[in-house]
Design a protein around this motif. Structure first.
Motif, short mmCIF file in Angstrom:
data_model
loop_
_atom_site.label_atom_id
_atom_site.label_comp_id
_atom_site.label_asym_id
_atom_site.label_seq_id
_atom_site.Cartn_x
_atom_site.Cartn_y
_atom_site.Cartn_z
N THR A 49 0.84 -1.21 0.00
CA THR A 49 0.00 0.00 0.00
C THR A 49 0.87 1.25 0.00
OG1 THR A 49 -1.72 -1.18 1.22
CG2 THR A 49 -1.85 1.22 1.19
N GLY A 50 1.95 1.22 0.77
CA GLY A 50 2.86 2.37 0.76
C GLY A 50 3.46 2.61 -0.61
N LEU A 51 3.82 1.55 -1.29
CA LEU A 51 4.38 1.67 -2.64
C LEU A 51 3.35 2.29 -3.59
CD1 LEU A 51 6.38 -1.09 -4.47
CD2 LEU A 51 4.43 -0.02 -5.59
N LEU A 52 2.13 1.78 -3.55
CA LEU A 52 1.11 2.22 -4.51
C LEU A 52 0.63 3.64 -4.21
CD1 LEU A 52 -0.95 -1.09 -4.75
CD2 LEU A 52 0.53 -0.12 -6.52
N THR A 53 0.40 3.95 -2.94
CA THR A 53 -0.08 5.30 -2.61
C THR A 53 1.02 6.33 -2.84
OG1 THR A 53 0.47 4.90 -0.27
CG2 THR A 53 -1.79 4.48 -0.96
N GLY A 54 2.26 5.92 -2.59
CA GLY A 54 3.36 6.84 -2.87
C GLY A 54 3.44 7.17 -4.34
N GLU A 55 3.26 6.16 -5.18
CA GLU A 55 3.28 6.39 -6.63
C GLU A 55 2.12 7.29 -7.04
OE1 GLU A 55 3.02 3.88 -10.85
OE2 GLU A 55 2.91 2.83 -8.92
N ALA A 56 0.95 7.05 -6.44
CA ALA A 56 -0.22 7.86 -6.78
C ALA A 56 -0.01 9.31 -6.40
CB ALA A 56 -1.46 7.29 -6.09
N GLU A 57 0.61 9.57 -5.26
CA GLU A 57 0.82 10.95 -4.82
C GLU A 57 1.90 11.64 -5.63
OE1 GLU A 57 1.62 10.45 -0.68
OE2 GLU A 57 -0.50 10.36 -0.14
N ARG A 58 2.89 10.88 -6.12
CA ARG A 58 3.96 11.48 -6.90
C ARG A 58 3.53 11.76 -8.33
NH1 ARG A 58 6.83 7.28 -4.67
NH2 ARG A 58 6.90 6.26 -6.71
N THR A 59 2.78 10.82 -8.91
CA THR A 59 2.49 10.90 -10.35
C THR A 59 1.01 11.13 -10.66
OG1 THR A 59 2.12 8.52 -10.59
CG2 THR A 59 4.39 9.31 -10.76
N GLY A 60 0.15 10.97 -9.64
CA GLY A 60 -1.28 11.11 -9.88
C GLY A 60 -1.91 9.88 -10.50
N ARG A 61 -1.17 8.82 -10.61
CA ARG A 61 -1.70 7.60 -11.20
C ARG A 61 -1.02 6.39 -10.58
NH1 ARG A 61 1.80 5.52 -14.98
NH2 ARG A 61 0.10 4.45 -16.07
N ILE A 62 -1.56 5.21 -10.86
CA ILE A 62 -0.96 3.94 -10.44
C ILE A 62 -0.74 3.11 -11.69
CG2 ILE A 62 -1.31 1.77 -9.18
CD1 ILE A 62 -2.88 3.31 -7.10
N GLY A 63 0.50 2.80 -11.98
CA GLY A 63 0.82 2.00 -13.17
C GLY A 63 0.62 0.52 -12.89
N LEU A 64 -0.46 -0.03 -13.40
CA LEU A 64 -0.77 -1.43 -13.11
C LEU A 64 0.22 -2.37 -13.77
CD1 LEU A 64 -4.68 -1.50 -13.36
CD2 LEU A 64 -3.24 -1.24 -11.34
N ARG A 65 0.55 -2.09 -15.04
CA ARG A 65 1.45 -3.02 -15.74
C ARG A 65 2.83 -3.06 -15.11
NH1 ARG A 65 2.14 -2.77 -22.21
NH2 ARG A 65 3.40 -0.93 -21.66
N PRO A 66 3.45 -1.93 -14.78
CA PRO A 66 4.75 -2.00 -14.09
C PRO A 66 4.66 -2.71 -12.74
CG PRO A 66 4.39 0.19 -14.98
CD PRO A 66 3.10 -0.55 -15.13
N ARG B 174 -12.20 13.21 -5.70
CA ARG B 174 -11.62 14.50 -5.37
C ARG B 174 -10.59 14.39 -4.27
NH1 ARG B 174 -15.71 19.36 -4.46
NH2 ARG B 174 -16.06 18.78 -6.65
N ARG B 175 -10.86 13.60 -3.26
CA ARG B 175 -9.93 13.46 -2.13
C ARG B 175 -9.47 12.00 -2.06
NH1 ARG B 175 -12.42 16.43 3.05
NH2 ARG B 175 -10.25 16.14 3.71
N PRO B 176 -8.50 11.65 -2.86
CA PRO B 176 -8.12 10.24 -2.99
C PRO B 176 -7.62 9.61 -1.70
CG PRO B 176 -6.54 11.67 -4.10
CD PRO B 176 -7.71 12.53 -3.75
N ARG B 177 -6.86 10.35 -0.90
CA ARG B 177 -6.33 9.75 0.33
C ARG B 177 -7.45 9.39 1.28
NH1 ARG B 177 -1.21 9.39 1.65
NH2 ARG B 177 -0.64 8.84 3.79
N LEU B 178 -8.44 10.28 1.39
CA LEU B 178 -9.59 9.99 2.25
C LEU B 178 -10.39 8.81 1.69
CD1 LEU B 178 -11.29 10.78 4.70
CD2 LEU B 178 -12.56 12.36 3.20
N ALA B 179 -10.50 8.74 0.37
CA ALA B 179 -11.22 7.63 -0.25
C ALA B 179 -10.51 6.31 0.01
CB ALA B 179 -11.36 7.87 -1.75
N MET B 180 -9.18 6.34 -0.08
CA MET B 180 -8.41 5.13 0.22
C MET B 180 -8.59 4.70 1.66
SD MET B 180 -4.78 5.80 -1.73
CE MET B 180 -4.70 6.08 -3.50
N PHE B 181 -8.57 5.68 2.55
CA PHE B 181 -8.74 5.36 3.96
C PHE B 181 -10.12 4.73 4.20
CE2 PHE B 181 -9.93 6.22 8.31
CZ PHE B 181 -8.76 5.94 9.02
N GLY B 182 -11.15 5.31 3.62
CA GLY B 182 -12.50 4.76 3.79
C GLY B 182 -12.62 3.37 3.19
N LEU B 183 -12.00 3.18 2.03
CA LEU B 183 -12.05 1.87 1.38
C LEU B 183 -11.40 0.80 2.26
CD1 LEU B 183 -12.49 0.07 -1.15
CD2 LEU B 183 -10.24 0.84 -1.94
#
Length: 728
Positions: free
Chosen positions: A58-75, A170-179
Motif C-alpha cells: 500500500t505504501g508503494l502504490l499510494t506513494g506512486e499515486a501521490e507522486r504521479t497522480g496515477r498507479i501504473g498497473l502493468r509495471p 476528489r480526495r483520494p487519500r480519504l477515499a483510500m482510507f475509507g475503502l
C-alpha cells in the motif's frame, strides 16, 4: 506477503527493522513446522507477513499515486511477477520431482493436483474446498504452505485496481482510507463468523484474511503521522507489540479456533512493531535491526518456500515414517531446517537477486519478455504436474486392475435379519472372539464377553495373503485414501481443534433405540458399519469422536501439538455430559491401543483400563468396548501399488499386528465396569499373516485405519456381537 518489494521501492528510507521483523516471522514459522516444543503457535508468523505485505504494498502504490497522480498497473504486476514467480516456480518444480521419487504413486496424483493449484495461485481455494484442516494429524501436502502465497497473489491482483479507483475521486487519500476501513470491518466480521462455522474457508480465503492486509494498508496511510510520534511513545508502542506477540505464542495453539477474534493478537503485534519504527530504545533498533534477523528476513521468501516440502518429504525419503512417535526427532528436524536454510540462501543468491536486479531479464526493456518468461515457467509446471499426475494414475489403475471391475451392487454389504441371541453360534472359524475372562478373577468380577460374531448365512470372503491384487478391488487403490468415515467432513467429528462434540444424529432421528459411538479415529472408522445398522434397524446413531483422543481418564500428550492434549480432556467431560443428556440405550467405545501418556507410569495398559473404567462408570447406559484394530506393518494401499503382483509383501504377522497390548486395557476396563467386550480381530485378521485384502475388499486405508467399504461389510458381524438393543 513473503516476497517484499525491492529496497528501492520500499520508500526513500529503507527500514532495517522491517527486514528483521520478516526474520522473526519466518523463524516462528520454522520452529512451529519443525514441531519444536513450545512453538506450536509459530504459525502466527504468517499473520505478521500479511500485515507487513499490506503496509509495504500500500505504501508503494499510494506513494506512486501521490507522486504521479496515477498507479501504473502493468509495471506493478511486472515487478511482482519478477519478485514472486521465479523462486516459487523453482520450488514447485523441485517438489513435484521429489514427490515423484519418494512418495508412493498412490499419493502423487494428489500432490500433482496441489502443485497445479499452487502454480495457478488458487492453492488456498483448493484446500478450502477440500475442507483441509491445516492442523489435522494427517499427512500434509508438501505445498500446503502455498495457500498463503495464493492469498498474497490474489491480493496483488485486486488491491492496485481498487486503489486506482480511489485516486479518481476528489480526495483520494480519504477515499483510500475509507475503502480500507470498510474492507477491514467487513473482513473481520466475515472471519469471525466463518471461523465458527467453516474453519477451512476462514483460514485459507482472501476475504477472511483481507482485514490483516488492510490493517497494514491503513498503517501505510498513517505513516506520515506516525513518523512524528515522540520517540519515547514509539518505543512504548513497539515493546507493547513485542508483548502482544509473546502473548500470541502463549495463548494461541493449533487447537484454537483460528483465525477468528484471537487473530487480533498477532495482527496488533505486527501493527505496533511497524508503527514504532526503528528509533533509539525501540525493539526495531535493539532486536529487529540485528544482522542475523535481517539476514533471515532477506532470505525469508525462499526459506518459506523451501522449508515445508523439505520437512514433509525429507522424513519419507529417509524412511522415517512412523506416525506414532511420541515426540519429534529434533536432530532430524534441525538437519532438515538447516538444509532448507542452505537451499533458501542459494535460491536467493542465484534466482531471486539476479532476476530482481534485472541481470537476467532487463527491467524496463524486458518487461513484456519477463511476462512471457513467467507465463512459460508457469505453463511448464502446469504441464509437468498434469503429466506426473496422469502417469501416477496410470500406475494406480494398473495395480487396481480396473478392467475387470465387478458390479458394485454384487459387492454391497447386506444386513441379515438378526436371529435371537439363543440361536447365535458361540464359535465359528470365520470370526471368533478370543476369551477375555481372567481365570484368576471370581465369577462375579469377570467382564462380559460378547458372543462370537458370525458372518451370516453366506460363506465368508477369502483372505488374500499372496498373489496379485484381484480385479474389481473395492475400494480401488486410487480411492483408498478417501474411503474413510465421513464424520469430520460432515462436521460431526472433531479433529485436533475443539472440545465441544457436534450435535449430529444419523439413522432415524426419531428412532426408539439410541446408540452412541465414542472414541478417537479408531472409533470413527467403525462408523460405516454402525450407520448401515442404524438405517436398517431404525436406530438413532449419535457419533462422539475426536481424533487422537483416547477415551481414558488420563492426561495425554499430543505429538501434533507438542504439548498436553488439554482439549481432549475437556472433550471427554463434555461427552459424558452429552451422554447423560441423550440417555442412550448403548454406548460403544473404541480407541487406538497406542496412547502417548504424560507420565511414564500411565503407560501400563492395566492402569489405562482403570482410567477407562472411571469414565464408563459415569455413563448412564449399557457400554460395550470394541477391541482395537490389528495394526498393519505397512501402509497397505501404497504397498499394494508398488507390489501389485505380490500381495504377500503387504501382509503383517498376526503377533506384530496385535502387539503385546492386545485386550489388556479393554479387559481391565470391562472387569471393573461390567462393560461388554467386542473383539472383531478375527474378522479383520482371520489368518496369520493378516491379509491386506479379504475377498475383493481392501482392508486398510493406511496402516491402522480400516476402509469404510470393508467396515460396512462387517455390519452383520458387528450386530451379532452387540448387546441386546430392545426398544424401551
Amino acid at each position: 506477503m513473503l516476497a517484499a518489494p525491492d529496497r528501492a521501492l520500499q520508500g526513500r528510507r529503507f527500514r532495517p527493522d522491517l527486514e528483521g521483523l520478516r526474520g522473526v516471522a519466518i523463524l516462528l514459522v520454522l520452529l512451529c513446522h519443525a514441531r519444536v516444543p513450545g512453538a506450536g503457535a509459530g504459525f502466527v508468523g504468517v499473520d505478521v507477513f500479511f500485515v507487513l505485505s499490506g503496509f509495504l504494498i500500500t505504501g508503494l502504490l499510494t506513494g506512486e499515486a501521490e507522486r504521479t497522480g496515477r498507479i501504473g498497473l502493468r509495471p506493478f504486476y511486472a515487478r511482482r511477477a519478477r519478485r514472486i514467480l521465479p523462486a516459487a516456480i523453482v520450488v514447485l518444480a523441485s517438489t513435484l520431482l521429489a514427490a515423484q521419487l519418494v512418495l508412493s504413486p498412490l499419493d502423487v496424483p494428489r500432490v500433482a493436483d496441489d502443485v497445479l493449484a499452487a502454480s495457478l495461485s488458487v492453492a488456498n481455494v483448493r484446500f478450502a474446498l477440500g475442507g483441509i484442516d491445516y492442523f489435522a494429524p494427517v499427512t500434509a501436502s508438501p505445498v500446503l504452505h502455498y495457500w498463503s502465497l495464493a492469498v498474497e497473489e490474489q491480493f496483488y491482483l485486486l488491491w492496485p485496481a481498487m486503489l486506482l479507483l480511489a485516486t479518481r475521486v476528489r480526495r483520494p487519500r480519504l477515499a483510500m482510507f475509507g475503502l480500507m476501513a470498510a474492507i477491514l470491518a467487513g473482513s473481520i466480521v466475515l472471519c469471525i463468523a466463518l471461523t465458527a462455522t467453516n474453519g477451512p474457508w476462514a483460514y485459507y480465503s482472501l476475504p477472511t484474511r483481507a482485514w490483516q492486509l488492510a490493517a497494514g494498508g491503513l498503517l501505510a496511510l498513517a505513516a506520515p503521522s506516525l513518523s512524528r510520534m515522540p520517540q519515547p511513545l514509539a518505543s512504548v508502542v513497539g515493546w507493547a507489540g513485542v508483548g502482544l506477540l509473546g502473548a500470541s505464542l502463549v495463548i494461541i495453539d493449533p487447537t484454537t479456533a483460528y483465525p477468528g477474534m484471537i487473530a487480533l493478537l498477532p495482527t496488533l503485534a505486527a501493527t505496533a512493531l511497524i508503527a514504532s519504527g526503528g528509533g533509539a530504545g525501540s525493539p526495531g533498533r535493539i532486536v529487529l535491526g540485528r544482522a542475523p534477523l535481517r539476514w533471515l528476513g532477506r532470505i525469508s521468501y525462499s526459506l518459506y518456500l523451501w522449508h515445508w516440502p523439505i520437512l514433509v518429504l525429507g522424513p519419507v525419503a529417509l524412511g522415517v515414517t512412523d506416525p506414532d512417535e511420541i515426540g519429534p526427532d529434533l536432530v532430524l528436524a534441525a538437519g532438515l531446517v538447516l538444509l532448507a536454510v542452505g537451499l533458501a540462501a542459494l535460491t536467493w543468491r542465484i534466482v531471486e537477486e539476479p532476476i530482481r536486479r534485472g541481470r537476467l531479464v532487463p527491467r524496463e526493456r524486458g518487461r513484456m519478455r519477463g511476462f512471457a518468461l513467467a507465463g512459460v515457467a508457469v505453463t511448464i509446471v502446469v504441464i509437468g504436474s498434469t503429466v506426473f499426475g496422469a502417469v501416477a494414475q496410470r500406475d494406480i489403475a494398473a495395480a487396481a486392475a480396473f478392467d475387470g471391475e465387478e458390479d458394485p451392487a454384487a459387492m454391497a454389504p447386506s444386513v441379515m435379519p438378526r436371529p435371537p441371541r439363543s440361536a447365535r453360534p458361540t464359535s465359528t472359524p470365520a470370526a471368533s472372539v478370543a476369551s477375555t475372562t481372567d481365570p484368576s478373577l471370581p465369577p462375579t468380577s469377570a467382564p462380559t464377553v460378547a458372543p462370537t460374531p458370525t458372518v451370516a448365512p453366506s460363506a465368508p470372503p477369502s483372505p488374500r495373503t499372496e498373489g496379485p491384487v484381484p480385479r474389481g478391488l473395492r475400494p480401488t487403490l486410487g480411492n483408498a485414501r478417501s474411503d474413510v468415515d465421513p464424520l469430520v467432513a460432515d462436521g460431526c467429528g472433531l479433529s485436533l481443534a475443539g472440545s465441544r462434540p457436534p450435535a449430529c444424529v444419523y439413522g432415524d432421528a426419531q428412532g426408539t433405540v439410541t446408540v452412541a459411538l465414542v472414541g478417537d479415529s479408531h472409533a470413527a472408522h467403525w462408523f460405516p458399519a454402525f450407520e448401515v445398522l442404524a438405517k436398517q434397524r431404525g436406530w438413532r446413531l449419535v457419533p462422539l469422536t475426536k481424533h487422537s483422543c483416547v477415551f481414558v481418564d488420563l492426561p495425554i500428550w499430543s505429538p501434533d501439538l507438542q504439548r498436553e492434549y488439554r482439549s481432549c480432556e475437556d472433550w471427554r467431560e463434555q461427552v459424558i455430559d452429552r451422554l447423560r443428556e441423550i440417555e442412550p440405550d448403548l454406548v460403544v467405545i473404541a480407541s487406538n491401543r497406542w496412547l502417548p501418556v504424560m507420565a511414564d507410569r500411565d503407560n501400563e495398559p492395566e492402569r489405562q483400563g482403570v482410567a477407562m473404567a472411571r469414565l464408563i462408570e459415569r455413563i448412564p447406559a449399557t457400554v460395550a468396548i470394541i477391541v482395537d484394530t490389528p495394526r498393519s506393518g505397512v501402509d497397505v494401499p501404497a504397498c499394494l501399488v508398488q507390489h501389485r503382483d505380490a500381495i504377500e509383501r503387504c501382509t503383517t504377522p498376526r503377533a506384530a499386528a496385535l502387539t503385546w497390548r492386545h485386550l489388556r486395557r479393554e479387559t481391565e476396563a470391562a472387569r471393573l465396569s461390567g462393560a461388554t467386550i467386542i473383539d472383531l480381530t478375527s474378522a479383520v485378521c482371520p489368518t496369520d499373516p493378516c491379509p491386506p485384502i479379504i475377498g475383493k475388499m481392501l482392508v486398510y486405508s493406511d496402516h491402522h485405519h480400516l476402509t469404510a467399504t470393508f467396515v460396512a461389510s462387517l455390519a452383520p458381524v458387528l450386530e451379532q456381537a452387540l448387546p441386546d438393543l430392545d426398544p424401551r
